[in-house]
Motif scaffolding. Structure first.
Motif, PDB file in Angstrom:
ATOM      1  N   THR A 159      -8.607   7.646   6.292  1.00  0.00           N
ATOM      2  CA  THR A 159      -7.582   8.693   6.364  1.00  0.00           C
ATOM      3  C   THR A 159      -6.508   8.432   5.316  1.00  0.00           C
ATOM      4  N   ASN A 161      -2.392   8.772   5.021  1.00  0.00           N
ATOM      5  CA  ASN A 161      -1.174   8.988   5.818  1.00  0.00           C
ATOM      6  C   ASN A 161       0.030   9.111   4.914  1.00  0.00           C
ATOM      7  N   LYS A 192       3.505   9.372  11.425  1.00  0.00           N
ATOM      8  CA  LYS A 192       2.920  10.197  10.366  1.00  0.00           C
ATOM      9  C   LYS A 192       2.337  11.457  11.010  1.00  0.00           C
ATOM     10  N   ILE A 195      -2.299  14.159  10.066  1.00  0.00           N
ATOM     11  CA  ILE A 195      -3.303  13.190   9.616  1.00  0.00           C
ATOM     12  C   ILE A 195      -4.688  13.706   9.993  1.00  0.00           C
ATOM     13  N   GLY A 198      -7.472  11.689  11.966  1.00  0.00           N
ATOM     14  CA  GLY A 198      -6.752  10.438  12.206  1.00  0.00           C
ATOM     15  C   GLY A 198      -7.316   9.675  13.387  1.00  0.00           C
ATOM     16  N   HIS A 208      -6.983   3.538   8.037  1.00  0.00           N
ATOM     17  CA  HIS A 208      -5.858   4.363   7.615  1.00  0.00           C
ATOM     18  C   HIS A 208      -5.226   3.806   6.356  1.00  0.00           C
ATOM     19  N   VAL A 210      -1.823   4.071   4.446  1.00  0.00           N
ATOM     20  CA  VAL A 210      -0.508   4.516   4.930  1.00  0.00           C
ATOM     21  C   VAL A 210       0.568   4.225   3.889  1.00  0.00           C
ATOM     22  N   CYS A 248      -3.082   7.789  18.279  1.00  0.00           N
ATOM     23  CA  CYS A 248      -2.882   9.223  18.065  1.00  0.00           C
ATOM     24  C   CYS A 248      -2.055   9.773  19.222  1.00  0.00           C
ATOM     25  N   THR A 262      -6.187  17.203  13.688  1.00  0.00           N
ATOM     26  CA  THR A 262      -5.006  16.991  12.846  1.00  0.00           C
ATOM     27  C   THR A 262      -3.999  16.221  13.694  1.00  0.00           C
TER      28      THR A 262
END
Lengths: 593, 593
Positions: A159, A161, A192, A195, A198, A208, A210, A248, A262
């Motif tokens: 991902t 971020n 964040k 994402i 995520g 991730h 970041v 998350c 998302t």
């Protein structure tokens, strides 16, 4: 139902942007035309048969969250496994870590097909590929050894971020912070948003990347560092260890791409682990994080452009199919019995041809951008620089023009369907809903326009764009000298549009040289569209001029002529917006106060 | 949150399209400016305070169906009762049945506000008003006596039942059938789809106007009759009797206007009553049903145009509010501390000004159409004919240009919001979802273009459109002779755009006179947009030239100049599409085969 247009894709790659020429010239190593064909064929089969049928269920169900765990739509976890086991995730990945190191041209062609089948699904590997690229270019050998193989295979996903509630287009103000630890690791704290993928249930681990700020970092964009933060820590033997302190918090309820979670991600809240703070490792140098992100962002922007192409292609296929079957009224000249198929009505034909032209134009622009990336990669010295600049110049146009086309074409697709288009079960509306994010994320199209005008036009003192325009003129001249009557007024039309582009380009370079930046920026978006329209006409002409071994030469000439005579006249209006529009825009600011 | 722009609406009515002039000249009976102001003020208050807050819940919950009963969103039934008790349903209704017989100009202004607050909600009265009009003009005295008062008060609502699965744009092929009964009534059998507010819980009775075919009717559109079919039969004393044999089979799952139930209605299935067949009564003459429908369809088309204006207004307000508050980056010339509000960025200002110009242009076009309807109503002889023709000419432009503007402006509104725009809770996406139906229903915009080119341009042998263009030129000349420097190049811009309109008009009339109908139809949609853009510029100029007692004259001039210098250059491209585009369109048909 979507059927991957493998022939059209292959033709565009080979004969419009120059893949086969590069292969023949030995510029792409030992890549063979046979391998290219086999890859495109198989990607098309997978997209058509395996992926497309699961697109609708993803839209309907969406990603769901419960206690921080995100569930992807029915069948998607299996689909993802089958997809990555097919080796698709590592198409352009580094060979040292199991990738195939194939040209970007092939990957964007494949990306088009994945995104046509399901843009929400295709986002997962799009993000992973970005993470692979950042890690491969900027990560330490140790980080690469631990993470790259699993990312390249797709067993783990990646991902990006960046965004925080107050830091979107302007990353300089982000607040997520990183603290150094004695063992060389860092602890990350912050929130964040937006994402993509995520959190989800389709891979064993999520890596991730970041952006965060160290305590002693300078303010603004020069104080941002990039960190790798895995969802699960990785043991020395490569097995998964403890859960890292990141989770998350929620997923967004969005207009489209419902199957793509998302996520709002919370780092360092103390939810997991003994010590507060998500454990991360620096990628690249401290305070150079934004540069690391930017190296991969260019490719990410092209990947988003492909989303526009992909949605446009799928929406066009669907609309044409409907317009052939649906009968209503009698078109002028209709001699059949009963009502005519609506495709016979001139207005419907206009919509469908506009859709086809914008789709094919966007595709060619995006593929040409990938071609430039590949050529830069396989060149040295001045040639590499020139191709790099070409890729840099094309990137904002590819991202913006193709994503705008995605929205416009999807909207026309609804219109062709009439009342049926507004009913969700028909599927035409989904394309508009999905497409609508693409002009926004990965740098809004307005930001692409700023990038194009302020950073890309001045490349090599304007020489890059000047040389490109000279190439475009050559294509127009080849049309003129073809003496092919079916081209109609294509040559004059292209020449006029290229003149508009040239005039607008010179004006923008001059305005900036004279410090009139606000004036230049006022015309940036019309200029970007002007460039995209010209390229649409020119690339359609290139295809129409190419040897037509497939017997479709007449169609290519006809579509090119339609685009040039019906869509390209807009360039004159856009040119006027660029060189005359700023004053009235500035004078009207009070209206908005 | 939406706030009704009462001042802007009032200014447009009075100073752009001529309401106050008509009042002063005694053309509108005893209507006073004070009454106009009071009505607009109160409509604005109701839309802003009562209706707008319930728009979002309607979108989120949507209409729901269970066992054929449709439930409207929470609070909507009460809202509807409050609204009709305010007398809003009968604004233009016949006085004999409790209506106020006020000008259409006032009703479209009010409709704008209702639709901005909640388009899904406003659809209910829009359909009822159509039913009132059809019944008032074509119904027997007996039918009027039974139904009109309750429809005018809004205690009962009305519907229009046209579409069937195979009969959308082409009503000639509809299959719903009607059988004569000895008592003068009819029995109706068939299925109708896309019936707006066909079933709901906000009124005691629902009066369906249904197109159907008698057993001995000629084929095609000349064999269609119009019937009134109430949900509940009405007893002689006016009380409600037995349930009629009509029910809602299902409601559609749509992209937008979720709160508005879009129903599939089944007539004569034997679900209710002893004898199969929904009981109905003829409206107008047998086999003349389509003519009855058409008389009300013109006003319905204008009402749909108002939906476009309304969504554009609401989306613009929301985007401006966001762009003033959201800070990000530093705009060129920004000297404030920290980041600038995004409204300072030229590209964002361009989007917002485009939104404002399209909104105000669409509003003026629609109001001008209502003005022409009112003037026709209050004139005799040639003057009435001329105003009727003006209304007829303006109707397809009002419907199409305003609804396209609704979609474009709503889409720009999402773009201004960036990532937030894609999140449903923000509310910007709802405007796009709601707006997207308006270019489709009540005659697709492509059908409006056919109507404009083939039926409206030839009115009075081209004299109607010719006279109108002459009026437009006068406005451009007034700008030229105003010697107001703030107008910039507005006069030349208007003159050039009007010349494009004139050339395209002459070409279309000539093509049709020479029997080249397919060629004319190929350019119908670009022509329609060309006309709308010219009118946008001209009406903005009319407003800018009007006495500015409210101190906003400078803003009106600036917005007009922005529109003319930035949006109207497109007319040259559209003119070329009209007069040069048909050949390439025709040549490219093979591409779609």
């Amino acid at each position: 139902m979507y059927k991957a247009p493998v022939e059209e894709i292959s033709f565009t790659l080979n004969h419009v942007v120059g893949l086969s020429g590069a292969i023949d010239a030995g510029r792409l190593g030992d890549l063979s035309q046979d391998l290219v064909d086999a890859i495109l064929e198989e990607a098309g089969r997978f997209a058509t048969n395996e992926m497309a049928p699961l697109g609708e269920v993803g839209d309907r169900q969406g990603a769901r969250i419960s206690d921080g765990a995100v569930t992807t739509p029915d069948g998607w976890a299996d689909l993802y496994r089958n997809w990555r086991e097919g080796g698709w995730n590592g198409l352009t990945g580094p060979e040292a870590y199991g990738g195939q190191n194939l040209p970007h041209m092939l990957n964007v062609a494949a990306l088009e097909m994945w995104n046509s089948a399901s843009m929400a699904f295709a986002l997962a590997p799009t993000l992973t590929m970005g993470a692979i690229e950042a890690l491969d270019k900027h990560g330490s050998d140790e980080l690469k050894a631990i993470y790259l193989e699993k990312l390249v295979s797709g067993e783990w996903t990646g991902t990006m971020n960046l965004t925080e509630p107050h830091a979107g287009s302007d990353l300089g103000v982000l607040k997520t912070r990183a603290e150094r630890r004695d063992d060389g690791s860092y602890r990350i704290f912050g929130q964040k948003i937006y994402i993509t993928w995520g959190e989800h249930d389709a891979a064993d681990n999520i890596i991730h990347l970041v952006l965060a700020r160290l305590p002693d970092a300078p303010a603004g964009t020069r104080g941002i560092s990039l960190f790798l933060v895995p969802k699960f820590l990785v043991n020395e033997d490569g097995s998964l260890g403890a859960r890292n302190d990141v989770f998350c918090h929620s997923i967004e309820h969005k207009l489209g791409i419902h199957g793509s979670p998302t996520c709002t991600m919370i780092y360092g809240d103390g939810k997991f682990g003994e010590e507060k703070g998500a454990i991360g490792w620096l990628v690249g140098e401290e305070n150079k994080g934004l540069a690391c992100m930017f190296t991969m962002m260019n490719n990410a922007r092209l990947a988003v452009g492909m989303q526009g192409v992909a949605i446009a292609e799928a929406a066009t296929q669907k609309a044409i199919e409907y317009a052939r079957e649906r009968t209503q009224g009698k078109a002028p000249g209709w001699t059949g019995s009963g009502m005519s198929p609506i495709i016979e009505h001139p207005d419907v034909a206009r919509m469908l041809l506009t859709m086809k032209a914008l789709t094919q134009g966007s595709r060619a622009i995006c593929y040409a951008c990938a071609h430039a990336i590949d050529m830069a990669h396989h060149s040295q010295g001045d040639e590499a620089k020139a191709w790099s600049e070409r890729a840099a110049l094309l990137t904002p146009i590819a991202k913006s023009f193709a994503t705008d086309a995605g929205v416009d074409v999807a909207s026309l697709g609804i219109q062709v369907h009439g009342g049926m288009g507004f009913i969700e079960e028909t599927g035409a509306a989904r394309y508009l809903r999905d497409a609508r994010i693409a002009p926004i994320y990965e740098g809004t199209n307005g930001i692409q326009a700023i990038d194009l005008v302020t950073r890309k036009l001045p490349l090599s003192g304007g020489g890059q764009v000047g040389g490109f325009i000279a190439e475009l003129k050559e294509v127009a001249e080849r049309v003129a000298s073809s003496n092919e009557p079916a081209f109609g007024r294509t040559a004059e039309g292209l020449q006029a549009a290229i003149s508009d582009l040239e005039a607008a380009t010179e004006w923008l370079l001059k305005a900036q040289a004279e410090g009139r930046v606000a004036e230049a920026l006022a015309g940036a978006t019309p200029y970007q569209r002007l460039f995209g329209l010209v390229l649409t006409g020119v690339y359609l002409a290139k295809g129409a001029l190419a040897p037509a071994e497939d017997g479709k030469g007449a169609h290519r000439i006809a579509l090119c002529r339609f685009a040039v005579e019906n869509l390209l006249p807009e360039t004159a209006a856009l040119n006027r917006q660029v060189i005359e529009g700023a004053a009235s825009l500035e004078a009207a600011r009070g209206v908005l106060a």
